[in-house]
Scaffold this motif. Structure first.
Motif, PDB file in Angstrom:
ATOM      1  N   LYS A  54     -13.662 -10.085   8.664  1.00  0.00           N
ATOM      2  CA  LYS A  54     -14.026  -9.391   7.426  1.00  0.00           C
ATOM      3  C   LYS A  54     -12.917  -8.446   7.010  1.00  0.00           C
ATOM      4  O   LYS A  54     -12.174  -7.946   7.843  1.00  0.00           O
ATOM      5  N   GLU A  55     -12.847  -8.196   5.714  1.00  0.00           N
ATOM      6  CA  GLU A  55     -11.884  -7.209   5.242  1.00  0.00           C
ATOM      7  C   GLU A  55     -12.264  -5.845   5.803  1.00  0.00           C
ATOM      8  O   GLU A  55     -13.433  -5.536   5.988  1.00  0.00           O
ATOM      9  N   GLU A  56     -11.254  -5.042   6.127  1.00  0.00           N
ATOM     10  CA  GLU A  56     -11.467  -3.724   6.705  1.00  0.00           C
ATOM     11  C   GLU A  56     -10.847  -2.672   5.798  1.00  0.00           C
ATOM     12  O   GLU A  56      -9.831  -2.929   5.146  1.00  0.00           O
ATOM     13  N   GLU A  57     -11.454  -1.506   5.787  1.00  0.00           N
ATOM     14  CA  GLU A  57     -10.919  -0.400   5.008  1.00  0.00           C
ATOM     15  C   GLU A  57     -10.522   0.726   5.941  1.00  0.00           C
ATOM     16  O   GLU A  57     -11.161   0.966   6.969  1.00  0.00           O
ATOM     17  N   PHE A  58      -9.456   1.404   5.587  1.00  0.00           N
ATOM     18  CA  PHE A  58      -8.954   2.548   6.337  1.00  0.00           C
ATOM     19  C   PHE A  58      -9.267   3.788   5.531  1.00  0.00           C
ATOM     20  O   PHE A  58      -8.871   3.908   4.374  1.00  0.00           O
ATOM     21  N   ASP A  59     -10.005   4.704   6.129  1.00  0.00           N
ATOM     22  CA  ASP A  59     -10.450   5.909   5.436  1.00  0.00           C
ATOM     23  C   ASP A  59      -9.363   6.975   5.474  1.00  0.00           C
ATOM     24  O   ASP A  59      -8.970   7.443   6.542  1.00  0.00           O
ATOM     25  N   LYS A  60      -8.864   7.359   4.303  1.00  0.00           N
ATOM     26  CA  LYS A  60      -7.831   8.393   4.195  1.00  0.00           C
ATOM     27  C   LYS A  60      -8.414   9.726   3.750  1.00  0.00           C
ATOM     28  O   LYS A  60      -7.706  10.585   3.235  1.00  0.00           O
ATOM     29  N   LYS A  75       1.099   4.064   6.573  1.00  0.00           N
ATOM     30  CA  LYS A  75       1.908   5.247   6.860  1.00  0.00           C
ATOM     31  C   LYS A  75       1.367   6.454   6.123  1.00  0.00           C
ATOM     32  O   LYS A  75       0.987   6.378   4.966  1.00  0.00           O
ATOM     33  N   SER A  76       1.330   7.566   6.830  1.00  0.00           N
ATOM     34  CA  SER A  76       1.003   8.844   6.202  1.00  0.00           C
ATOM     35  C   SER A  76       2.158   9.791   6.494  1.00  0.00           C
ATOM     36  O   SER A  76       3.128   9.408   7.140  1.00  0.00           O
ATOM     37  N   GLN A  77       2.056  11.008   6.057  1.00  0.00           N
ATOM     38  CA  GLN A  77       3.150  11.964   6.262  1.00  0.00           C
ATOM     39  C   GLN A  77       3.391  12.263   7.731  1.00  0.00           C
ATOM     40  O   GLN A  77       4.521  12.475   8.150  1.00  0.00           O
ATOM     41  N   GLN A  78       2.333  12.278   8.542  1.00  0.00           N
ATOM     42  CA  GLN A  78       2.477  12.656   9.937  1.00  0.00           C
ATOM     43  C   GLN A  78       2.500  11.486  10.916  1.00  0.00           C
ATOM     44  O   GLN A  78       2.974  11.616  12.028  1.00  0.00           O
ATOM     45  N   GLU A  79       1.941  10.337  10.542  1.00  0.00           N
ATOM     46  CA  GLU A  79       1.787   9.264  11.512  1.00  0.00           C
ATOM     47  C   GLU A  79       1.773   7.893  10.855  1.00  0.00           C
ATOM     48  O   GLU A  79       1.670   7.764   9.645  1.00  0.00           O
ATOM     49  N   VAL A  80       1.865   6.885  11.716  1.00  0.00           N
ATOM     50  CA  VAL A  80       1.735   5.497  11.287  1.00  0.00           C
ATOM     51  C   VAL A  80       0.532   4.934  12.019  1.00  0.00           C
ATOM     52  O   VAL A  80       0.434   5.011  13.240  1.00  0.00           O
ATOM     53  N   SER A  99      -9.925  11.349   1.148  1.00  0.00           N
ATOM     54  CA  SER A  99     -10.306  11.367  -0.268  1.00  0.00           C
ATOM     55  C   SER A  99     -10.277   9.975  -0.896  1.00  0.00           C
ATOM     56  O   SER A  99     -10.703   9.799  -2.028  1.00  0.00           O
ATOM     57  N   PHE A 100      -9.752   8.985  -0.174  1.00  0.00           N
ATOM     58  CA  PHE A 100      -9.726   7.614  -0.683  1.00  0.00           C
ATOM     59  C   PHE A 100      -9.669   6.642   0.490  1.00  0.00           C
ATOM     60  O   PHE A 100      -9.459   7.037   1.627  1.00  0.00           O
ATOM     61  N   GLN A 101      -9.878   5.361   0.183  1.00  0.00           N
ATOM     62  CA  GLN A 101      -9.822   4.329   1.208  1.00  0.00           C
ATOM     63  C   GLN A 101      -8.769   3.294   0.843  1.00  0.00           C
ATOM     64  O   GLN A 101      -8.537   3.026  -0.331  1.00  0.00           O
ATOM     65  N   ILE A 102      -8.149   2.730   1.873  1.00  0.00           N
ATOM     66  CA  ILE A 102      -7.153   1.681   1.696  1.00  0.00           C
ATOM     67  C   ILE A 102      -7.695   0.415   2.331  1.00  0.00           C
ATOM     68  O   ILE A 102      -8.181   0.437   3.468  1.00  0.00           O
ATOM     69  N   ARG A 103      -7.620  -0.683   1.624  1.00  0.00           N
ATOM     70  CA  ARG A 103      -8.026  -1.974   2.157  1.00  0.00           C
ATOM     71  C   ARG A 103      -6.872  -2.507   3.012  1.00  0.00           C
ATOM     72  O   ARG A 103      -5.746  -2.613   2.547  1.00  0.00           O
ATOM     73  N   GLU A 104      -7.157  -2.800   4.284  1.00  0.00           N
ATOM     74  CA  GLU A 104      -6.104  -3.254   5.181  1.00  0.00           C
ATOM     75  C   GLU A 104      -5.665  -4.684   4.848  1.00  0.00           C
ATOM     76  O   GLU A 104      -6.473  -5.519   4.466  1.00  0.00           O
ATOM     77  N   THR A 105      -4.371  -4.933   5.010  1.00  0.00           N
ATOM     78  CA  THR A 105      -3.759  -6.220   4.667  1.00  0.00           C
ATOM     79  C   THR A 105      -3.300  -6.917   5.940  1.00  0.00           C
ATOM     80  O   THR A 105      -2.602  -6.317   6.763  1.00  0.00           O
ATOM     81  N   ILE A 106      -3.667  -8.178   6.087  1.00  0.00           N
ATOM     82  CA  ILE A 106      -3.244  -8.964   7.242  1.00  0.00           C
ATOM     83  C   ILE A 106      -1.760  -9.276   7.098  1.00  0.00           C
ATOM     84  O   ILE A 106      -1.321  -9.788   6.073  1.00  0.00           O
ATOM     85  N   GLN A 107      -0.998  -8.959   8.144  1.00  0.00           N
ATOM     86  CA  GLN A 107       0.450  -9.156   8.111  1.00  0.00           C
ATOM     87  C   GLN A 107       0.890 -10.352   8.946  1.00  0.00           C
ATOM     88  O   GLN A 107       1.760 -11.108   8.548  1.00  0.00           O
ATOM     89  N   THR A 108       0.284 -10.516  10.142  1.00  0.00           N
ATOM     90  CA  THR A 108       0.720 -11.566  11.067  1.00  0.00           C
ATOM     91  C   THR A 108      -0.476 -12.132  11.808  1.00  0.00           C
ATOM     92  O   THR A 108      -1.365 -11.383  12.209  1.00  0.00           O
ATOM     93  N   ILE A 109      -0.466 -13.446  11.989  1.00  0.00           N
ATOM     94  CA  ILE A 109      -1.415 -14.095  12.890  1.00  0.00           C
ATOM     95  C   ILE A 109      -0.577 -14.727  13.986  1.00  0.00           C
ATOM     96  O   ILE A 109       0.304 -15.545  13.715  1.00  0.00           O
TER      97      ILE A 109
END
Length: 121
Positions: A61-67, A38-43, A69-79
């Motif tokens: 593979k682990e994936e990163e989300f580019d924000k 989640k960010s201020q404008q969107e999900v 100025s920083f990156q977030i490592r994505e977390t698996i929620q559901t299979i």
């Protein structure tokens, strides 16, 4: 002497990357959903979908989300698994036996369940 209690934070129990192995008697359709970012404008919601043949295995593979100025490592929620008979099963975080941050956790699809097994090695 300090008489207060010391409070610590629990270790995060997250899966960022995994191996999924199909040990069932048929092929399956797999949908992997990541925790929404989640960010201020969107999900931002991301998923990965693929066919997995009987006896097949795939590594996510682990994936990163580019924000920016920083990156977030994505977390698996559901299979989520769709069987050839149309039956849909899912397993959700927090996953069984995960007690830390995992970059390659093993999930096994058998004829009855989706199992959270162990760190893949």
């Amino acid at each position: 002497m300090y008489g207060g209690r010391i409070v610590g934070l629990a270790t995060p129990c997250l899966v960022h990357g995994c191996t999924i192995r199909n040990e069932s008697n048929t092929g399956v359709y797999v949908r992997l959903l990541y925790q929404p970012i989640k960010s201020q404008q969107e999900v931002f919601e991301r998923r990965t979908e693929f066919q997995l043949a009987k006896g097949g295995e795939t590594h996510i593979k682990e994936e990163e989300f580019d924000k920016g100025s920083f990156q977030i490592r994505e977390t698996i929620q559901t299979i989520e698994v769709t069987r050839t008979d149309g039956r849909i099963q899912e397993i959700n975080a927090p996953f069984d036996k995960v007690n830390s941050i995992e970059l390659d956790w093993l999930f096994i699809i058998d004829n009855a369940n989706i199992l959270s097994v162990k760190r893949n090695s």
